[in-house]
Enzyme design. Structure first.
Site, PDB file in Angstrom:
ATOM      1  N   TRP A 170      36.065   1.149 -42.225  1.00 22.47           N
ATOM      2  CA  TRP A 170      36.205   2.280 -41.313  1.00 22.47           C
ATOM      3  C   TRP A 170      37.589   2.910 -41.309  1.00 22.47           C
ATOM      4  O   TRP A 170      38.599   2.230 -41.429  1.00 22.47           O
ATOM      5  CB  TRP A 170      35.938   1.829 -39.874  1.00 22.47           C
ATOM      6  N   LYS A 194      33.583   6.289 -43.173  1.00 21.49           N
ATOM      7  CA  LYS A 194      33.405   4.985 -43.812  1.00 21.49           C
ATOM      8  C   LYS A 194      33.696   5.101 -45.300  1.00 21.49           C
ATOM      9  O   LYS A 194      32.962   5.749 -46.023  1.00 21.49           O
ATOM     10  CB  LYS A 194      32.012   4.434 -43.563  1.00 21.49           C
TER      11      LYS A 194
HETATM   12  P1  AMP Z   1      30.265  -2.322 -39.470  1.00 26.53           P
HETATM   13  O1  AMP Z   1      30.267  -2.781 -38.082  1.00 26.53           O
HETATM   14  O2  AMP Z   1      31.616  -2.115 -40.045  1.00 26.53           O
HETATM   15  O3  AMP Z   1      29.393  -3.182 -40.332  1.00 26.53           O
HETATM   16  O4  AMP Z   1      29.615  -0.866 -39.514  1.00 26.53           O
HETATM   17  C1  AMP Z   1      28.334  -0.602 -39.006  1.00 26.53           C
HETATM   18  C2  AMP Z   1      27.968   0.821 -39.286  1.00 26.53           C
HETATM   19  O5  AMP Z   1      27.883   1.048 -40.702  1.00 26.53           O
HETATM   20  C3  AMP Z   1      26.643   1.296 -38.751  1.00 26.53           C
HETATM   21  O6  AMP Z   1      26.705   1.639 -37.392  1.00 26.53           O
HETATM   22  C4  AMP Z   1      26.363   2.484 -39.646  1.00 26.53           C
HETATM   23  O7  AMP Z   1      27.067   3.644 -39.222  1.00 26.53           O
HETATM   24  C5  AMP Z   1      26.925   2.050 -40.977  1.00 26.53           C
HETATM   25  N1  AMP Z   1      25.862   1.455 -41.799  1.00 26.53           N
HETATM   26  C6  AMP Z   1      25.573   0.149 -41.967  1.00 26.53           C
HETATM   27  N2  AMP Z   1      24.534  -0.022 -42.800  1.00 26.53           N
HETATM   28  C7  AMP Z   1      24.137   1.224 -43.174  1.00 26.53           C
HETATM   29  C8  AMP Z   1      23.099   1.727 -44.005  1.00 26.53           C
HETATM   30  N3  AMP Z   1      22.262   0.934 -44.670  1.00 26.53           N
HETATM   31  N4  AMP Z   1      22.994   3.075 -44.134  1.00 26.53           N
HETATM   32  C9  AMP Z   1      23.831   3.918 -43.485  1.00 26.53           C
HETATM   33  N5  AMP Z   1      24.830   3.500 -42.684  1.00 26.53           N
HETATM   34  C10 AMP Z   1      24.984   2.165 -42.531  1.00 26.53           C
END
Ligand code: AMP
Length: 537
Positions: free
Chosen positions: A442, A437
Protein backbone atom coordinates in the site's frame (compact mmCIF):
# COMPACT_ATOMS: atom_id res chain seq x y z
CA UNK A 1 -29.11 -35.16 27.13
CA UNK A 2 -29.31 -32.13 24.85
CA UNK A 3 -26.44 -30.17 26.39
CA UNK A 4 -23.78 -29.19 23.88
CA UNK A 5 -21.24 -29.32 26.67
CA UNK A 6 -21.17 -33.07 26.43
CA UNK A 7 -18.75 -32.60 23.54
CA UNK A 8 -15.17 -31.70 24.38
CA UNK A 9 -14.43 -27.98 24.24
CA UNK A 10 -11.10 -28.86 22.68
CA UNK A 11 -9.06 -25.69 22.18
CA UNK A 12 -8.81 -24.44 18.61
CA UNK A 13 -5.22 -23.35 18.96
CA UNK A 14 -2.01 -23.18 16.97
CA UNK A 15 -0.38 -25.27 19.71
CA UNK A 16 -2.55 -28.19 18.58
CA UNK A 17 -1.42 -27.58 15.01
CA UNK A 18 2.25 -27.52 15.97
CA UNK A 19 1.82 -30.74 17.95
CA UNK A 20 0.00 -32.40 15.08
CA UNK A 21 2.84 -31.56 12.68
CA UNK A 22 5.34 -32.91 15.20
CA UNK A 23 3.44 -36.18 15.66
CA UNK A 24 2.08 -36.86 12.20
CA UNK A 25 4.50 -35.22 9.79
CA UNK A 26 7.90 -34.89 11.49
CA UNK A 27 9.67 -36.04 8.34
CA UNK A 28 7.84 -33.67 5.99
CA UNK A 29 10.41 -31.73 4.08
CA UNK A 30 11.03 -28.01 4.37
CA UNK A 31 13.30 -26.77 1.61
CA UNK A 32 14.84 -23.33 1.83
CA UNK A 33 17.09 -21.06 -0.16
CA UNK A 34 20.00 -19.50 1.70
CA UNK A 35 21.07 -15.90 1.01
CA UNK A 36 24.06 -17.23 -0.99
CA UNK A 37 21.63 -18.99 -3.37
CA UNK A 38 22.25 -22.56 -2.22
CA UNK A 39 19.27 -24.73 -1.27
CA UNK A 40 19.05 -26.61 2.03
CA UNK A 41 16.55 -29.02 3.54
CA UNK A 42 15.12 -29.49 6.99
CA UNK A 43 11.84 -30.95 8.26
CA UNK A 44 8.84 -30.12 10.42
CA UNK A 45 10.27 -32.42 13.11
CA UNK A 46 13.60 -30.61 13.20
CA UNK A 47 11.97 -27.19 12.97
CA UNK A 48 9.62 -27.87 15.86
CA UNK A 49 12.38 -29.37 18.01
CA UNK A 50 14.30 -26.12 17.49
CA UNK A 51 11.12 -24.10 18.13
CA UNK A 52 10.74 -25.78 21.53
CA UNK A 53 14.31 -24.84 22.48
CA UNK A 54 13.88 -21.34 21.09
CA UNK A 55 10.72 -20.90 23.20
CA UNK A 56 12.60 -21.89 26.38
CA UNK A 57 15.41 -19.49 25.53
CA UNK A 58 12.96 -16.65 24.92
CA UNK A 59 11.20 -17.45 28.20
CA UNK A 60 14.60 -17.25 29.95
CA UNK A 61 14.98 -13.78 28.48
CA UNK A 62 11.70 -12.87 30.14
CA UNK A 63 9.29 -13.20 27.21
CA UNK A 64 6.00 -14.41 28.62
CA UNK A 65 2.32 -14.85 27.86
CA UNK A 66 0.89 -12.05 25.77
CA UNK A 67 4.25 -10.43 24.96
CA UNK A 68 4.69 -9.33 21.36
CA UNK A 69 7.92 -10.27 19.63
CA UNK A 70 8.75 -8.68 16.28
CA UNK A 71 10.32 -10.46 13.33
CA UNK A 72 12.22 -8.80 10.50
CA UNK A 73 12.86 -11.85 8.40
CA UNK A 74 12.27 -13.35 4.96
CA UNK A 75 10.58 -16.65 4.16
CA UNK A 76 13.27 -18.71 5.87
CA UNK A 77 13.45 -21.61 8.36
CA UNK A 78 14.07 -19.36 11.37
CA UNK A 79 10.84 -17.52 10.57
CA UNK A 80 9.04 -20.85 10.47
CA UNK A 81 10.49 -21.73 13.88
CA UNK A 82 9.16 -18.44 15.25
CA UNK A 83 5.76 -19.06 13.63
CA UNK A 84 5.68 -22.24 15.76
CA UNK A 85 7.45 -21.11 18.93
CA UNK A 86 5.87 -17.76 19.73
CA UNK A 87 2.14 -18.64 19.59
CA UNK A 88 2.71 -22.06 21.20
CA UNK A 89 4.58 -20.49 24.16
CA UNK A 90 1.72 -17.99 24.61
CA UNK A 91 3.56 -15.01 23.11
CA UNK A 92 2.53 -13.02 20.03
CA UNK A 93 4.25 -13.28 16.65
CA UNK A 94 4.48 -9.79 15.19
CA UNK A 95 5.79 -9.87 11.63
CA UNK A 96 7.27 -6.64 10.24
CA UNK A 97 7.43 -5.59 6.61
CA UNK A 98 11.04 -4.49 5.92
CA UNK A 99 9.91 -2.45 2.91
CA UNK A 100 8.13 0.16 5.03
CA UNK A 101 9.71 3.52 5.71
CA UNK A 102 11.69 3.62 8.96
CA UNK A 103 9.26 6.17 10.46
CA UNK A 104 6.39 3.79 9.87
CA UNK A 105 8.29 0.82 11.30
CA UNK A 106 9.21 2.90 14.28
CA UNK A 107 5.58 3.78 14.90
CA UNK A 108 4.50 0.16 14.48
CA UNK A 109 6.95 -1.38 16.94
CA UNK A 110 6.10 1.28 19.51
CA UNK A 111 2.39 0.81 19.08
CA UNK A 112 2.72 -2.97 19.37
CA UNK A 113 5.04 -2.64 22.40
CA UNK A 114 7.29 -5.34 21.01
CA UNK A 115 9.68 -6.54 23.72
CA UNK A 116 12.17 -8.30 21.49
CA UNK A 117 12.98 -8.47 17.82
CA UNK A 118 14.50 -11.18 15.65
CA UNK A 119 16.32 -9.74 12.64
CA UNK A 120 17.99 -11.37 9.67
CA UNK A 121 21.57 -10.15 9.47
CA UNK A 122 21.01 -8.85 5.93
CA UNK A 123 18.22 -6.62 7.28
CA UNK A 124 20.27 -5.08 10.09
CA UNK A 125 20.54 -1.81 8.16
CA UNK A 126 16.72 -1.60 7.98
CA UNK A 127 16.53 -2.36 11.67
CA UNK A 128 19.16 0.18 12.64
CA UNK A 129 17.31 2.89 10.72
CA UNK A 130 14.25 2.62 12.95
CA UNK A 131 15.27 1.05 16.23
CA UNK A 132 16.58 4.09 18.11
CA UNK A 133 12.98 5.17 18.46
CA UNK A 134 12.31 2.12 20.55
CA UNK A 135 14.86 0.28 22.54
CA UNK A 136 14.00 -3.39 22.43
CA UNK A 137 14.95 -5.38 25.48
CA UNK A 138 16.48 -8.03 23.22
CA UNK A 139 17.77 -7.89 19.67
CA UNK A 140 18.34 -11.37 18.30
CA UNK A 141 20.15 -11.77 14.99
CA UNK A 142 19.96 -14.63 12.49
CA UNK A 143 23.47 -14.65 11.06
CA UNK A 144 24.36 -15.65 7.54
CA UNK A 145 28.11 -15.95 8.12
CA UNK A 146 30.61 -15.84 10.94
CA UNK A 147 31.04 -12.07 11.21
CA UNK A 148 31.01 -11.05 14.86
CA UNK A 149 27.82 -9.37 16.03
CA UNK A 150 27.76 -5.78 17.23
CA UNK A 151 27.78 -5.28 20.99
CA UNK A 152 24.48 -6.03 22.69
CA UNK A 153 23.01 -8.26 19.98
CA UNK A 154 22.24 -11.91 20.66
CA UNK A 155 22.99 -14.71 18.20
CA UNK A 156 19.85 -16.72 17.30
CA UNK A 157 21.78 -19.98 17.01
CA UNK A 158 23.58 -19.52 20.32
CA UNK A 159 20.22 -18.95 21.96
CA UNK A 160 18.79 -22.21 20.63
CA UNK A 161 21.95 -24.19 21.35
CA UNK A 162 21.90 -23.38 25.04
CA UNK A 163 18.23 -24.12 25.78
CA UNK A 164 16.20 -27.17 26.79
CA UNK A 165 12.95 -27.96 24.91
CA UNK A 166 9.81 -26.32 26.28
CA UNK A 167 6.64 -28.24 27.12
CA UNK A 168 3.97 -25.96 25.74
CA UNK A 169 1.82 -24.28 28.38
CA UNK A 170 -1.95 -24.80 28.49
CA UNK A 171 -3.60 -22.76 25.80
CA UNK A 172 -6.59 -20.50 25.56
CA UNK A 173 -8.07 -20.28 22.09
CA UNK A 174 -9.10 -16.65 22.52
CA UNK A 175 -5.59 -15.53 23.37
CA UNK A 176 -3.59 -13.47 20.85
CA UNK A 177 -1.31 -15.60 18.67
CA UNK A 178 -0.05 -13.13 16.09
CA UNK A 179 -0.35 -9.58 14.87
CA UNK A 180 0.18 -7.70 11.67
CA UNK A 181 -0.17 -4.01 10.75
CA UNK A 182 -2.12 -2.66 7.85
CA UNK A 183 -1.67 0.74 6.19
CA UNK A 184 -4.60 3.02 6.64
CA UNK A 185 -6.16 5.51 4.22
CA UNK A 186 -4.99 8.28 6.48
CA UNK A 187 -3.03 8.38 9.64
CA UNK A 188 -1.00 5.62 11.08
CA UNK A 189 -0.98 1.89 10.37
CA UNK A 190 -3.39 -0.16 12.46
CA UNK A 191 -2.64 -3.43 14.23
CA UNK A 192 -4.72 -6.53 13.57
CA UNK A 193 -4.44 -9.07 16.38
CA UNK A 194 -5.21 -12.69 15.47
CA UNK A 195 -6.48 -15.12 18.07
CA UNK A 196 -5.45 -18.79 18.13
CA UNK A 197 -9.03 -19.72 17.36
CA UNK A 198 -9.17 -17.48 14.27
CA UNK A 199 -5.92 -18.85 12.85
CA UNK A 200 -6.71 -22.47 13.68
CA UNK A 201 -10.06 -22.23 11.90
CA UNK A 202 -8.48 -20.30 9.03
CA UNK A 203 -5.85 -23.06 8.62
CA UNK A 204 -8.51 -25.72 8.36
CA UNK A 205 -10.70 -23.74 6.01
CA UNK A 206 -7.83 -22.82 3.68
CA UNK A 207 -7.32 -26.49 2.83
CA UNK A 208 -10.88 -27.00 1.51
CA UNK A 209 -11.14 -28.11 -2.13
CA UNK A 210 -13.00 -24.98 -3.19
CA UNK A 211 -10.41 -22.78 -1.49
CA UNK A 212 -6.73 -23.75 -1.80
CA UNK A 213 -7.35 -27.51 -1.98
CA UNK A 214 -4.36 -28.50 0.13
CA UNK A 215 -3.44 -32.09 0.96
CA UNK A 216 -0.52 -34.06 2.41
CA UNK A 217 0.71 -34.64 -1.10
CA UNK A 218 1.26 -30.94 -1.70
CA UNK A 219 4.56 -29.09 -1.70
CA UNK A 220 3.79 -25.42 -1.14
CA UNK A 221 6.02 -22.50 -2.02
CA UNK A 222 4.66 -19.26 -0.54
CA UNK A 223 6.10 -16.43 -2.63
CA UNK A 224 3.89 -14.19 -0.51
CA UNK A 225 6.13 -12.97 2.30
CA UNK A 226 5.65 -14.42 5.76
CA UNK A 227 5.22 -10.83 7.00
CA UNK A 228 2.15 -10.35 4.81
CA UNK A 229 -1.03 -11.51 6.60
CA UNK A 230 0.29 -14.83 7.94
CA UNK A 231 1.63 -15.79 4.50
CA UNK A 232 -2.04 -16.13 3.54
CA UNK A 233 -2.43 -19.00 6.00
CA UNK A 234 -0.16 -21.36 4.06
CA UNK A 235 2.32 -22.03 6.87
CA UNK A 236 -0.20 -23.16 9.46
CA UNK A 237 -2.28 -25.01 6.88
CA UNK A 238 0.83 -26.91 5.75
CA UNK A 239 1.62 -27.82 9.37
CA UNK A 240 -1.95 -28.91 10.07
CA UNK A 241 -2.33 -30.99 6.94
CA UNK A 242 1.28 -32.19 6.63
CA UNK A 243 2.21 -30.60 3.28
CA UNK A 244 5.81 -29.88 2.37
CA UNK A 245 7.08 -26.30 2.32
CA UNK A 246 9.61 -24.46 0.22
CA UNK A 247 10.86 -21.16 1.63
CA UNK A 248 12.47 -19.00 -1.07
CA UNK A 249 14.41 -16.63 1.23
CA UNK A 250 15.23 -13.15 -0.03
CA UNK A 251 15.47 -14.11 -3.73
CA UNK A 252 12.07 -13.59 -5.26
CA UNK A 253 13.10 -12.92 -8.86
CA UNK A 254 11.29 -15.04 -11.45
CA UNK A 255 14.26 -17.22 -12.28
CA UNK A 256 15.04 -18.15 -8.67
CA UNK A 257 11.39 -18.98 -7.97
CA UNK A 258 11.02 -21.04 -11.16
CA UNK A 259 14.23 -22.95 -10.37
CA UNK A 260 12.74 -23.91 -6.99
CA UNK A 261 9.41 -24.88 -8.59
CA UNK A 262 11.32 -27.35 -10.70
CA UNK A 263 13.96 -28.67 -8.30
CA UNK A 264 11.62 -29.08 -5.31
CA UNK A 265 8.68 -30.46 -7.34
CA UNK A 266 6.42 -27.72 -6.01
CA UNK A 267 2.68 -28.39 -6.46
CA UNK A 268 1.19 -25.04 -5.43
CA UNK A 269 2.26 -21.49 -4.82
CA UNK A 270 0.78 -18.11 -3.96
CA UNK A 271 1.71 -14.50 -4.60
CA UNK A 272 0.58 -11.06 -5.75
CA UNK A 273 -0.01 -10.24 -9.45
CA UNK A 274 3.34 -8.41 -9.79
CA UNK A 275 5.20 -11.61 -8.90
CA UNK A 276 3.16 -13.66 -11.37
CA UNK A 277 3.63 -11.07 -14.07
CA UNK A 278 7.42 -11.36 -13.81
CA UNK A 279 7.17 -15.16 -13.80
CA UNK A 280 4.94 -15.13 -16.87
CA UNK A 281 7.43 -12.94 -18.72
CA UNK A 282 10.26 -15.33 -17.85
CA UNK A 283 8.20 -18.29 -19.08
CA UNK A 284 7.23 -16.49 -22.27
CA UNK A 285 10.88 -15.72 -22.93
CA UNK A 286 12.04 -19.30 -22.31
CA UNK A 287 9.01 -21.61 -22.47
CA UNK A 288 11.01 -24.86 -22.41
CA UNK A 289 13.57 -23.98 -19.79
CA UNK A 290 11.72 -25.30 -16.71
CA UNK A 291 9.85 -28.54 -16.14
CA UNK A 292 6.81 -27.37 -14.19
CA UNK A 293 4.82 -30.58 -14.50
CA UNK A 294 4.38 -30.86 -10.71
CA UNK A 295 2.48 -27.54 -10.39
CA UNK A 296 -1.28 -27.91 -10.24
CA UNK A 297 -2.34 -24.38 -9.24
CA UNK A 298 -1.08 -20.96 -8.24
CA UNK A 299 -3.04 -18.61 -6.02
CA UNK A 300 -3.05 -14.93 -6.97
CA UNK A 301 -4.37 -12.30 -4.60
CA UNK A 302 -3.69 -9.02 -2.84
CA UNK A 303 -4.63 -7.11 -6.00
CA UNK A 304 -6.66 -7.88 -9.10
CA UNK A 305 -5.08 -10.14 -11.73
CA UNK A 306 -5.83 -9.35 -15.36
CA UNK A 307 -7.50 -11.63 -17.88
CA UNK A 308 -4.37 -11.37 -20.03
CA UNK A 309 -2.26 -12.80 -17.23
CA UNK A 310 -4.69 -15.66 -16.62
CA UNK A 311 -4.69 -16.50 -20.31
CA UNK A 312 -0.91 -16.15 -20.48
CA UNK A 313 -0.47 -18.85 -17.80
CA UNK A 314 -3.16 -21.01 -19.44
CA UNK A 315 -0.93 -21.10 -22.52
CA UNK A 316 1.82 -22.65 -20.40
CA UNK A 317 -0.64 -25.16 -18.93
CA UNK A 318 -0.56 -23.39 -15.54
CA UNK A 319 -3.66 -22.45 -13.57
CA UNK A 320 -3.98 -19.15 -11.71
CA UNK A 321 -6.70 -19.13 -9.07
CA UNK A 322 -7.76 -15.84 -7.58
CA UNK A 323 -8.38 -15.19 -3.91
CA UNK A 324 -9.52 -11.99 -2.26
CA UNK A 325 -8.55 -11.11 1.25
CA UNK A 326 -7.24 -8.55 3.69
CA UNK A 327 -4.93 -8.35 6.67
CA UNK A 328 -8.15 -7.90 8.68
CA UNK A 329 -9.58 -11.19 7.35
CA UNK A 330 -6.54 -13.35 8.28
CA UNK A 331 -6.53 -13.03 5.13
CA UNK A 332 -8.75 -15.43 3.14
CA UNK A 333 -12.16 -13.92 2.41
CA UNK A 334 -13.19 -15.39 -0.93
CA UNK A 335 -11.85 -17.59 -3.69
CA UNK A 336 -12.86 -17.69 -7.32
CA UNK A 337 -13.46 -21.18 -8.67
CA UNK A 338 -16.05 -22.01 -11.28
CA UNK A 339 -19.02 -24.00 -10.00
CA UNK A 340 -21.15 -26.59 -11.78
CA UNK A 341 -23.26 -23.83 -13.32
CA UNK A 342 -20.30 -23.07 -15.60
CA UNK A 343 -19.86 -26.64 -16.78
CA UNK A 344 -20.87 -25.78 -20.32
CA UNK A 345 -19.36 -22.29 -20.34
CA UNK A 346 -17.06 -21.12 -23.14
CA UNK A 347 -13.40 -20.31 -22.45
CA UNK A 348 -14.30 -16.62 -22.59
CA UNK A 349 -17.08 -17.02 -20.00
CA UNK A 350 -14.74 -18.99 -17.77
CA UNK A 351 -12.09 -16.27 -17.82
CA UNK A 352 -14.79 -13.69 -17.08
CA UNK A 353 -15.66 -15.74 -14.02
CA UNK A 354 -12.06 -16.28 -12.93
CA UNK A 355 -11.30 -12.57 -12.77
CA UNK A 356 -14.17 -12.08 -10.32
CA UNK A 357 -13.12 -12.18 -6.67
CA UNK A 358 -15.28 -15.26 -6.07
CA UNK A 359 -17.46 -16.83 -3.42
CA UNK A 360 -16.99 -16.01 0.25
CA UNK A 361 -15.25 -18.74 2.26
CA UNK A 362 -17.57 -20.93 4.33
CA UNK A 363 -18.47 -19.11 7.56
CA UNK A 364 -17.57 -15.70 6.09
CA UNK A 365 -20.68 -13.57 5.57
CA UNK A 366 -20.76 -10.77 3.03
CA UNK A 367 -23.01 -7.85 2.20
CA UNK A 368 -22.70 -4.70 0.10
CA UNK A 369 -23.83 -1.33 1.34
CA UNK A 370 -24.52 1.90 -0.49
CA UNK A 371 -23.54 5.33 0.85
CA UNK A 372 -27.13 5.89 1.99
CA UNK A 373 -26.89 2.80 4.22
CA UNK A 374 -29.11 0.56 2.05
CA UNK A 375 -27.90 -2.97 1.31
CA UNK A 376 -27.37 -3.67 -2.39
CA UNK A 377 -29.31 -6.42 -4.18
CA UNK A 378 -27.28 -9.36 -5.50
CA UNK A 379 -27.93 -8.45 -9.12
CA UNK A 380 -24.34 -7.84 -10.25
CA UNK A 381 -25.23 -4.25 -11.16
CA UNK A 382 -25.73 -2.36 -7.90
CA UNK A 383 -22.49 -1.22 -6.29
CA UNK A 384 -21.77 -0.91 -2.60
CA UNK A 385 -19.00 -1.15 -0.04
CA UNK A 386 -18.25 -4.74 0.87
CA UNK A 387 -18.80 -5.59 4.53
CA UNK A 388 -17.77 -8.93 5.99
CA UNK A 389 -17.90 -10.85 9.24
CA UNK A 390 -16.80 -14.27 10.33
CA UNK A 391 -14.64 -16.22 12.78
CA UNK A 392 -11.33 -14.95 11.30
CA UNK A 393 -12.45 -11.39 10.58
CA UNK A 394 -11.24 -8.59 12.88
CA UNK A 395 -13.75 -7.02 15.27
CA UNK A 396 -11.48 -4.15 16.30
CA UNK A 397 -7.96 -2.83 15.78
CA UNK A 398 -5.22 -2.91 18.39
CA UNK A 399 -5.69 -0.05 20.84
CA UNK A 400 -9.19 0.72 19.55
CA UNK A 401 -7.94 2.63 16.47
CA UNK A 402 -10.14 2.95 13.38
CA UNK A 403 -13.41 2.21 15.14
CA UNK A 404 -15.26 3.66 12.13
CA UNK A 405 -14.21 0.60 10.12
CA UNK A 406 -16.62 -1.55 12.13
CA UNK A 407 -20.38 -1.27 11.94
CA UNK A 408 -22.55 -1.13 15.02
CA UNK A 409 -23.84 -4.62 14.32
CA UNK A 410 -20.34 -6.11 14.17
CA UNK A 411 -19.38 -6.14 10.47
CA UNK A 412 -16.01 -5.03 9.12
CA UNK A 413 -16.09 -2.35 6.42
CA UNK A 414 -13.53 -3.38 3.80
CA UNK A 415 -13.29 -0.17 1.74
CA UNK A 416 -13.67 -2.30 -1.42
CA UNK A 417 -16.60 -1.38 -3.65
CA UNK A 418 -18.27 -4.45 -5.12
CA UNK A 419 -21.11 -5.87 -7.18
CA UNK A 420 -22.45 -9.26 -6.10
CA UNK A 421 -24.17 -11.66 -8.51
CA UNK A 422 -27.09 -13.96 -7.74
CA UNK A 423 -24.67 -16.75 -6.71
CA UNK A 424 -22.98 -14.48 -4.18
CA UNK A 425 -19.90 -14.13 -6.40
CA UNK A 426 -18.03 -10.87 -5.75
CA UNK A 427 -16.64 -8.47 -8.28
CA UNK A 428 -14.53 -5.56 -7.02
CA UNK A 429 -15.34 -2.47 -9.10
CA UNK A 430 -13.69 0.29 -7.13
CA UNK A 431 -12.09 1.19 -3.85
CA UNK A 432 -13.57 3.68 -1.42
CA UNK A 433 -10.30 3.87 0.53
CA UNK A 434 -7.90 6.40 -0.88
CA UNK A 435 -4.97 4.09 -1.34
CA UNK A 436 -2.68 2.92 -4.11
CA UNK A 437 -1.57 -0.69 -4.30
CA UNK A 438 1.81 -1.11 -5.94
CA UNK A 439 3.30 -4.59 -6.21
CA UNK A 440 0.94 -5.78 -3.48
CA UNK A 441 1.97 -3.04 -1.03
CA UNK A 442 0.00 0.00 0.00
CA UNK A 443 0.79 3.66 -0.55
CA UNK A 444 -1.50 6.18 1.12
CA UNK A 445 -2.41 8.89 -1.36
CA UNK A 446 -3.83 11.12 1.36
CA UNK A 447 -0.62 11.04 3.37
CA UNK A 448 1.45 11.81 0.26
CA UNK A 449 -0.87 14.73 -0.53
CA UNK A 450 -0.56 16.15 2.96
CA UNK A 451 3.19 15.98 2.86
CA UNK A 452 3.29 17.56 -0.62
CA UNK A 453 1.04 20.35 0.58
CA UNK A 454 3.40 21.02 3.46
CA UNK A 455 6.02 22.09 0.88
CA UNK A 456 6.22 25.90 0.86
CA UNK A 457 5.84 26.13 -2.94
CA UNK A 458 2.82 23.85 -3.22
CA UNK A 459 -0.73 25.21 -3.03
CA UNK A 460 -2.61 21.99 -3.67
CA UNK A 461 -1.77 18.40 -4.48
CA UNK A 462 -3.74 15.27 -5.29
CA UNK A 463 -2.21 11.83 -5.68
CA UNK A 464 -3.95 9.24 -7.84
CA UNK A 465 -3.35 5.63 -8.83
CA UNK A 466 -2.29 5.06 -12.42
CA UNK A 467 -2.65 1.58 -13.90
CA UNK A 468 0.72 -0.06 -14.39
CA UNK A 469 1.37 -3.35 -16.11
CA UNK A 470 4.15 -4.45 -13.82
CA UNK A 471 3.15 -3.05 -10.43
CA UNK A 472 -0.65 -2.95 -10.81
CA UNK A 473 -0.79 0.70 -9.81
CA UNK A 474 1.73 3.52 -9.42
CA UNK A 475 1.22 6.95 -7.83
CA UNK A 476 0.96 10.09 -9.92
CA UNK A 477 1.00 13.49 -8.20
CA UNK A 478 -1.06 16.36 -9.56
CA UNK A 479 0.29 19.63 -8.19
CA UNK A 480 -0.83 23.26 -8.16
CA UNK A 481 2.18 25.50 -7.51
CA UNK A 482 1.70 28.46 -5.17
CA UNK A 483 1.27 31.79 -6.99
CA UNK A 484 4.61 33.35 -7.81
CA UNK A 485 6.59 30.22 -6.90
CA UNK A 486 8.33 27.67 -9.09
CA UNK A 487 9.25 24.14 -8.12
CA UNK A 488 10.67 21.14 -9.94
CA UNK A 489 9.45 17.55 -9.66
CA UNK A 490 12.83 16.47 -8.29
CA UNK A 491 12.59 18.91 -5.39
CA UNK A 492 9.15 17.54 -4.51
CA UNK A 493 10.37 13.98 -4.75
CA UNK A 494 13.21 14.81 -2.38
CA UNK A 495 10.74 16.45 0.02
CA UNK A 496 8.64 13.26 0.07
CA UNK A 497 11.66 10.97 0.39
CA UNK A 498 12.19 12.21 3.94
CA UNK A 499 9.15 10.25 5.09
CA UNK A 500 8.53 7.75 2.32
CA UNK A 501 10.38 4.76 1.01
CA UNK A 502 11.68 5.13 -2.54
CA UNK A 503 9.13 2.76 -4.08
CA UNK A 504 6.31 4.83 -2.54
CA UNK A 505 7.30 8.05 -4.33
CA UNK A 506 5.22 9.21 -7.32
CA UNK A 507 6.77 8.28 -10.67
CA UNK A 508 5.18 11.26 -12.33
CA UNK A 509 4.35 14.82 -11.30
CA UNK A 510 1.85 16.80 -13.34
CA UNK A 511 1.63 20.54 -12.78
CA UNK A 512 -1.84 22.03 -13.30
CA UNK A 513 -3.50 25.36 -12.57
CA UNK A 514 -6.41 23.85 -10.68
CA UNK A 515 -7.60 20.50 -9.29
CA UNK A 516 -11.26 19.69 -9.99
CA UNK A 517 -13.38 19.28 -6.86
CA UNK A 518 -16.62 17.52 -5.98
CA UNK A 519 -19.68 19.35 -4.66
CA UNK A 520 -18.46 18.67 -1.12
CA UNK A 521 -15.05 20.18 -1.86
CA UNK A 522 -13.03 16.96 -2.11
CA UNK A 523 -10.59 16.37 -4.95
CA UNK A 524 -12.40 14.79 -7.86
CA UNK A 525 -9.98 11.94 -8.34
CA UNK A 526 -12.13 10.12 -10.85
CA UNK A 527 -11.84 13.13 -13.18
CA UNK A 528 -8.08 13.32 -12.66
CA UNK A 529 -7.68 9.62 -13.31
CA UNK A 530 -9.70 9.83 -16.52
CA UNK A 531 -7.67 12.80 -17.69
CA UNK A 532 -4.23 11.33 -17.08
CA UNK A 533 -5.02 7.74 -18.00
CA UNK A 534 -6.37 8.88 -21.36
CA UNK A 535 -3.24 10.99 -21.84
CA UNK A 536 -1.03 7.96 -21.19
CA UNK A 537 -2.85 5.56 -23.51
P1 AMP B 1 -3.98 -6.13 2.54
O1 AMP B 1 -4.62 -5.93 3.84
O2 AMP B 1 -2.71 -5.39 2.37
O3 AMP B 1 -3.86 -7.58 2.20
O4 AMP B 1 -4.93 -5.50 1.42
C1 AMP B 1 -6.27 -5.89 1.27
C2 AMP B 1 -6.85 -5.21 0.07
O5 AMP B 1 -6.18 -5.63 -1.13
C3 AMP B 1 -8.31 -5.46 -0.21
O6 AMP B 1 -9.15 -4.68 0.59
C4 AMP B 1 -8.40 -5.13 -1.68
O7 AMP B 1 -8.50 -3.72 -1.89
C5 AMP B 1 -7.07 -5.59 -2.22
N1 AMP B 1 -7.20 -6.96 -2.75
C6 AMP B 1 -6.89 -8.12 -2.14
N2 AMP B 1 -7.14 -9.18 -2.93
C7 AMP B 1 -7.63 -8.67 -4.09
C8 AMP B 1 -8.10 -9.25 -5.31
N3 AMP B 1 -8.09 -10.56 -5.53
N4 AMP B 1 -8.56 -8.40 -6.27
C9 AMP B 1 -8.58 -7.06 -6.09
N5 AMP B 1 -8.15 -6.46 -4.96
C10 AMP B 1 -7.68 -7.26 -3.97
Amino acid sequence: MREGLMMDDYPLSLTRIVERAEQFSPGRRVAFRRPDGSVGHTSFGEGIARARRLASALAELGIGAGDAVATLLFNQPEHLELYFALPAMGAVLHTLNPRLHHEELSFIVNDAQDRAIIVDETLLAVFEAFHPARSFEHVIVVRAGDDPLPEGYVDFEALIASAAPMSWPAEDELRAAAMCYTSGTTGRPKGVVYSHRALALHSLMGALPDLMDISRRDVILPVVPMFHANAWGLIYTAALIGSGLVLPGPRLDAESVLDLFESERVTMSAGVPTVWMAILQALDAEPDRWDLGSITRMIVGGAAPSKGMMRGFDRHGLRLIQGWGMTETSPLGSVSRPGLELEDASEEELVDDRVRQGIACPLVEIRGRRDDGELIPWDDAAMGELEVRGPWVARAYHGGQGADKFTEDGWFRTGDVVCINALGNLRICDRSKDLIKSGGEWISSVDLENLLMSHPDVAEAAVIAMPDERWGERPLAVVVVRAGATVEADALREHLAREYAKWQLPDRFEFVSEIPRTATGKFKKTALRELFVSQTV
